[in-house]
Design a protein around this motif. Sequence first.
Motif, PDB file in Angstrom:
ATOM      1  N   ARG A   1      46.696  52.699  30.865  1.00 51.75           N
ATOM      2  CA  ARG A   1      45.793  52.759  32.142  1.00 51.75           C
ATOM      3  C   ARG A   1      44.582  51.731  31.659  1.00 51.75           C
ATOM      4  NH1 ARG A   1      43.296  57.141  36.054  1.00 51.75           N
ATOM      5  NH2 ARG A   1      42.157  55.735  37.413  1.00 51.75           N
ATOM      6  N   GLU A   2      44.407  50.816  32.173  1.00 48.91           N
ATOM      7  CA  GLU A   2      43.601  49.177  32.111  1.00 48.91           C
ATOM      8  C   GLU A   2      42.941  48.717  31.219  1.00 48.91           C
ATOM      9  OE1 GLU A   2      39.107  51.902  33.211  1.00 48.91           O
ATOM     10  OE2 GLU A   2      40.067  51.765  35.445  1.00 48.91           O
ATOM     11  N   LYS A   3      44.699  48.043  30.515  1.00 48.34           N
ATOM     12  CA  LYS A   3      45.148  47.486  29.348  1.00 48.34           C
ATOM     13  C   LYS A   3      44.032  46.185  29.590  1.00 48.34           C
ATOM     14  CE  LYS A   3      46.932  46.721  25.913  1.00 48.34           C
ATOM     15  NZ  LYS A   3      46.928  46.773  24.619  1.00 48.34           N
ATOM     16  N   GLU A   4      43.155  45.873  28.409  1.00 49.55           N
ATOM     17  CA  GLU A   4      42.220  45.215  28.138  1.00 49.55           C
ATOM     18  C   GLU A   4      43.221  44.207  27.460  1.00 49.55           C
ATOM     19  OE1 GLU A   4      39.278  45.693  25.178  1.00 49.55           O
ATOM     20  OE2 GLU A   4      38.363  46.859  27.058  1.00 49.55           O
ATOM     21  N   LEU A   5      43.545  42.750  28.248  1.00 48.25           N
ATOM     22  CA  LEU A   5      44.741  41.935  28.076  1.00 48.25           C
ATOM     23  C   LEU A   5      43.088  40.609  27.497  1.00 48.25           C
ATOM     24  CD1 LEU A   5      47.123  41.356  31.175  1.00 48.25           C
ATOM     25  CD2 LEU A   5      47.269  42.488  28.025  1.00 48.25           C
ATOM     26  N   PRO A   6      44.246  40.172  25.698  1.00 50.53           N
ATOM     27  CA  PRO A   6      42.873  38.975  24.987  1.00 50.53           C
ATOM     28  C   PRO A   6      43.601  37.673  26.017  1.00 50.53           C
ATOM     29  CG  PRO A   6      44.184  39.300  23.990  1.00 50.53           C
ATOM     30  CD  PRO A   6      44.798  40.541  25.235  1.00 50.53           C
ATOM     31  N   VAL A   7      42.184  37.111  26.345  1.00 49.98           N
ATOM     32  CA  VAL A   7      42.580  35.425  27.069  1.00 49.98           C
ATOM     33  C   VAL A   7      41.998  34.305  25.821  1.00 49.98           C
ATOM     34  CG1 VAL A   7      42.024  33.835  28.650  1.00 49.98           C
ATOM     35  CG2 VAL A   7      40.973  36.707  29.044  1.00 49.98           C
ATOM     36  N   PHE A   8      43.382  33.406  26.163  1.00 51.18           N
ATOM     37  CA  PHE A   8      42.969  32.853  25.445  1.00 51.18           C
ATOM     38  C   PHE A   8      42.838  31.250  25.201  1.00 51.18           C
ATOM     39  CE2 PHE A   8      45.460  35.638  23.247  1.00 51.18           C
ATOM     40  CZ  PHE A   8      45.117  35.796  21.936  1.00 51.18           C
ATOM     41  N   TYR A   9      41.904  30.455  24.501  1.00 52.06           N
ATOM     42  CA  TYR A   9      41.798  29.023  25.146  1.00 52.06           C
ATOM     43  C   TYR A   9      41.712  28.099  23.322  1.00 52.06           C
ATOM     44  CZ  TYR A   9      38.881  24.490  26.303  1.00 52.06           C
ATOM     45  OH  TYR A   9      38.374  22.909  26.612  1.00 52.06           O
ATOM     46  N   CYS A  10      42.485  27.564  24.248  1.00 58.14           N
ATOM     47  CA  CYS A  10      43.034  26.204  23.367  1.00 58.14           C
ATOM     48  C   CYS A  10      43.550  26.957  21.532  1.00 58.14           C
ATOM     49  CB  CYS A  10      41.326  25.441  22.946  1.00 58.14           C
ATOM     50  SG  CYS A  10      41.777  23.345  23.703  1.00 58.14           S
ATOM     51  N   GLY A  11      44.140  27.599  22.229  1.00 60.24           N
ATOM     52  CA  GLY A  11      44.738  28.707  20.733  1.00 60.24           C
ATOM     53  C   GLY A  11      43.694  29.953  20.055  1.00 60.24           C
TER      54      GLY A  11
ATOM     55  N   GLN B   1      40.918  32.679  21.033  1.00 57.65           N
ATOM     56  CA  GLN B   1      40.916  33.918  21.232  1.00 57.65           C
ATOM     57  C   GLN B   1      39.121  33.819  21.841  1.00 57.65           C
ATOM     58  OE1 GLN B   1      42.675  37.799  20.165  1.00 57.65           O
ATOM     59  NE2 GLN B   1      41.577  38.569  21.821  1.00 57.65           N
ATOM     60  N   LEU B   2      39.098  33.732  23.570  1.00 56.50           N
ATOM     61  CA  LEU B   2      37.753  34.212  23.524  1.00 56.50           C
ATOM     62  C   LEU B   2      36.972  36.035  24.004  1.00 56.50           C
ATOM     63  CD1 LEU B   2      38.162  32.647  26.962  1.00 56.50           C
ATOM     64  CD2 LEU B   2      37.415  31.234  24.484  1.00 56.50           C
ATOM     65  N   LYS B   3      36.061  36.201  23.695  1.00 53.27           N
ATOM     66  CA  LYS B   3      35.362  37.200  23.684  1.00 53.27           C
ATOM     67  C   LYS B   3      36.243  38.136  25.243  1.00 53.27           C
ATOM     68  CE  LYS B   3      31.852  36.411  20.951  1.00 53.27           C
ATOM     69  NZ  LYS B   3      30.299  36.042  20.017  1.00 53.27           N
ATOM     70  N   SER B   4      35.616  37.093  26.094  1.00 50.81           N
ATOM     71  CA  SER B   4      35.972  37.634  27.345  1.00 50.81           C
ATOM     72  C   SER B   4      37.798  38.196  27.418  1.00 50.81           C
ATOM     73  CB  SER B   4      36.226  36.691  28.800  1.00 50.81           C
ATOM     74  OG  SER B   4      35.099  36.155  28.484  1.00 50.81           O
ATOM     75  N   TYR B   5      37.658  38.956  28.593  1.00 55.25           N
ATOM     76  CA  TYR B   5      38.847  39.173  28.425  1.00 55.25           C
ATOM     77  C   TYR B   5      39.600  39.771  29.714  1.00 55.25           C
ATOM     78  CZ  TYR B   5      36.566  44.561  28.160  1.00 55.25           C
ATOM     79  OH  TYR B   5      35.539  44.856  28.113  1.00 55.25           O
TER      80      TYR B   5
END
Length: 161
Positions: A85-95, A97-101
């Motif tokens: 539940r409420e799993k955090e998924l990482p976000v990538f930009y140009c390879g 990982q961003l701090k945002s998710y």
Amino acid sequence: MFFGLTKEFLIRRLHRLGGFLKERIYCVSSKFLRAIMNTIEDQQTFDIIGACMKVHNELGAGFLEPVYQEALELELKNRKIPYLREKELPVFYCGEQLKSYYKVDFLCYGNLILELKALSCIGNPEQAQVINYLKASSLSKGLLVNFGAKSLQYKRLVLNY
């Protein structure tokens, strides 16, 4: 398997046909077989939709999303459907990982994103949200479920890479 027949058996039977007829039937049947296999592999989606229907039948429309999340969590446990539940998924930009998710409502079976809504209807912005979750996670199956309407609404989304 389809009606007790394996995919391989059906393909072998199709190969026994000759000439032009074989090619035409094989073409149509291959599409049919792919549809059958997708349905079989998608039993997980049907199990989750069944759990959602039970929750909606019990609670009806009109509650806020967190109420449906909590009730669905209980139903998933009762049906022994694995989830986070409420799993955090990482976000990538140009390879990188961003701090945002992204935070999905549920990640079921380790490969299916389940996003819940409690709106009068679901539209393109909600579908885009699930598609972005799929892109961010490199997963391919998502399910958008709306408990806010009189009848349960759901949309199965598949992202092909």
